[in-house]
Motif scaffolding. Structure first.
Motif, PDB file in Angstrom:
ATOM      1  N   MET A   1      70.374  89.946 -26.046  1.00 29.46           N
ATOM      2  CA  MET A   1      70.337  91.156 -25.763  1.00 29.46           C
ATOM      3  C   MET A   1      68.838  91.656 -25.203  1.00 29.46           C
ATOM      4  N   VAL A   2      67.780  90.885 -25.638  1.00 28.14           N
ATOM      5  CA  VAL A   2      66.574  91.093 -25.182  1.00 28.14           C
ATOM      6  C   VAL A   2      66.307  90.678 -23.757  1.00 28.14           C
ATOM      7  N   ASP A   3      67.027  89.250 -23.446  1.00 30.27           N
ATOM      8  CA  ASP A   3      66.911  88.973 -22.082  1.00 30.27           C
ATOM      9  C   ASP A   3      67.744  89.610 -21.271  1.00 30.27           C
TER      10      ASP A   3
ATOM     11  N   ASP B   1      60.756  98.154 -30.406  1.00 28.96           N
ATOM     12  CA  ASP B   1      61.455  97.491 -29.357  1.00 28.96           C
ATOM     13  C   ASP B   1      62.166  96.347 -29.769  1.00 28.96           C
ATOM     14  N   GLY B   2      62.770  95.631 -28.633  1.00 23.48           N
ATOM     15  CA  GLY B   2      63.796  94.551 -28.914  1.00 23.48           C
ATOM     16  C   GLY B   2      63.277  93.402 -29.864  1.00 23.48           C
ATOM     17  N   GLU B   3      61.770  93.294 -29.306  1.00 28.00           N
ATOM     18  CA  GLU B   3      61.045  91.822 -29.790  1.00 28.00           C
ATOM     19  C   GLU B   3      61.062  92.319 -31.504  1.00 28.00           C
ATOM     20  N   GLU B   4      60.800  93.377 -31.913  1.00 29.34           N
ATOM     21  CA  GLU B   4      60.656  93.837 -33.264  1.00 29.34           C
ATOM     22  C   GLU B   4      61.989  93.336 -33.828  1.00 29.34           C
ATOM     23  N   GLY B   5      63.087  93.933 -33.338  1.00 31.69           N
ATOM     24  CA  GLY B   5      64.409  93.630 -33.903  1.00 31.69           C
ATOM     25  C   GLY B   5      64.605  92.358 -34.051  1.00 31.69           C
TER      26      GLY B   5
ATOM     27  N   LYS C   1      64.782  99.457 -20.990  1.00 30.35           N
ATOM     28  CA  LYS C   1      64.176  99.349 -22.248  1.00 30.35           C
ATOM     29  C   LYS C   1      65.409  98.913 -23.384  1.00 30.35           C
ATOM     30  N   LEU C   2      64.889  98.348 -24.392  1.00 31.11           N
ATOM     31  CA  LEU C   2      65.720  98.090 -25.604  1.00 31.11           C
ATOM     32  C   LEU C   2      65.045  98.544 -26.802  1.00 31.11           C
ATOM     33  N   LEU C   3      65.371  99.409 -27.497  1.00 30.57           N
ATOM     34  CA  LEU C   3      64.687  99.840 -28.481  1.00 30.57           C
ATOM     35  C   LEU C   3      65.845  99.922 -29.767  1.00 30.57           C
TER      36      LEU C   3
ATOM     37  N   VAL D   1      68.713 101.050 -23.526  1.00 29.97           N
ATOM     38  CA  VAL D   1      69.607 101.076 -24.659  1.00 29.97           C
ATOM     39  C   VAL D   1      68.615 101.221 -26.020  1.00 29.97           C
ATOM     40  N   ILE D   2      69.385 101.871 -26.822  1.00 35.05           N
ATOM     41  CA  ILE D   2      68.912 102.009 -28.400  1.00 35.05           C
ATOM     42  C   ILE D   2      70.075 101.562 -29.201  1.00 35.05           C
TER      43      ILE D   2
END
Length: 373
Positions: free
Chosen positions: A150-152, A344-348, A160-162, A134-135
């Protein structure tokens, strides 16, 4: 590829014209994605074929590692048009009802979610459950709770979640990050981020709370929030904020017109930022340290970005941001490459926690403590 050859020619010209460019500066340019390693392409389906989806699709024509192979839209006419324009086979075209079938399509590795904010969570989780990377455009979701879901979901699906932080790959931005990291600016003391424009059509989704989740802060304001973090190089520990609304007809309850917010960092630096939908000519970052400064103006537009530091003008060549972004993201997903500034998703999620806190500070008039780490 012509775009690659042209870039290398521009880079060589830049070195010849500006012999004081450091090796580190050239390294930061190489990290932008224009010189990513050869390897398998990332095959991408774009979900949401509006103006920004079109911009990404056009930019991907020049990508080395990312390829547009599918589309998802609720508008049949758009699908037909994109099929013809980008040579996309019918079997790679989906609407929002049959989208889950994408799990059986080996021609698509990742889905780029470019739908209104309120739909990000649903669309990202559906893509993850279908086994696709996922982007997601920014802000990643409406709030931190949705962002965590979403991260989970992506972790559970092992995909990957970007997040579409295109500025994290922009050469002039990366040069300032390098200078800060290497201590060339000294102790960081202050950051200013100005992000705004006068928004037009009052009927657009960005001015509808149910779709946008807010107003300017949930759109243009994300640049100053995120920029404060990567420019200062720390995570903020508190926030204060104030809202100003001059046009309650256009900016209904829950849709912010202008918010000023301040961030405090553990090292003592402070940030003063403005997010607005009612003023033009606001696209500026300024970073001040004990040994020097750095300024970008424009700082986050589609380019070219312009910048200077106490050492002089920044001269890194311009490349289309979305082209760099997609090539770099392909390398992250396909090769495990690490971004200089995370995407990454953690950044978001950290940005969403700050947004939640800003709205809380506006509502209460109080300083709100932040715990991002």
């Amino acid at each position: 590829m012509n775009s690659r050859r042209n870039f290398l020619q521009k880079l060589a010209a830049s070195v010849a014209a500006f012999p004081l460019l450091s090796v580190e500066t050239l390294a930061s340019i190489e990290q932008t994605g224009s010189l990513v390693q050869d390897g398998p392409p990332l095959r991408v389906a774009i979900m949401g074929l509006g103006s920004y989806g079109t911009r990404v699709a056009e930019a991907m024509k020049d990508c080395k590692r990312a390829r547009l192979t599918g589309v998802v839209s609720g508008t049949p006419a758009k699908i037909t048009s994109w099929q013809s324009k980008y040579n996309i086979p019918a079997k790679n075209c989906y609407n929002y009802e049959n989208f889950d079938r994408i799990k059986d399509n080996p021609d698509i590795d990742a889905v780029y979610v470019i739908t209104p904010n309120a739909l990000h969570r649903e669309h990202a989780i559906r893509a993850a459950k279908a086994g696709k990377h996922v982007i997601c455009e920014k802000p990643m979701a409406l709030n931190a709770k949705e962002g965590q879901e979403m991260v989970d979901a992506c972790k559970k699906a092992n995909v990957k979640l970007l997040v579409g932080y295109r500025m994290h790959f922009e050469p002039k931005t990366l040069e300032i990050v390098r200078m800060r990291k290497e201590g060339e600016l000294g102790k960081i003391l202050f950051f200013q981020g100005l992000s705004g424009f006068a928004i037009g059509d009052p009927g657009q989704w960005r001015l509808t709370k149910e779709l946008a989740g807010g107003g300017a802060l949930m759109d243009i304001g994300i640049y100053s929030i995120n920029g404060a973090r990567y420019m200062v190089g720390e995570e903020p520990v508190w926030v204060t904020a104030q809202e100003t609304k001059t046009d309650p007809q256009k900016f209904k309850p829950g849709v912010d017109e202008t918010i000023q917010f301040q961030l405090g960092f553990p090292g003592g630096a402070v940030a003063s930022c403005l997010s607005t939908y009612s003023m033009n000519n606001l696209d500026r970052f300024f970073l001040n340290g004990s040994k020097g400064f750095a300024e970008l103006q424009p700082a986050t537009g589609y380019g070219p970005i312009k910048g200077r530091t106490n050492k002089g003008e920044l001269t890194q060549p311009h490349m289309t941001h979305q082209t760099i972004q997609m090539d770099e993201m392909a390398a992250i997903i396909m090769d495990g490459k690490q971004a200089v500034v995370p995407v990454d998703g953690e950044e978001g999620l950290r940005d969403l926690k700050i947004i939640d806190a800003i709205y809380k500070a506006v509502a209460t008039g109080k300083k709100v403590e932040l715990k991002l780490l």
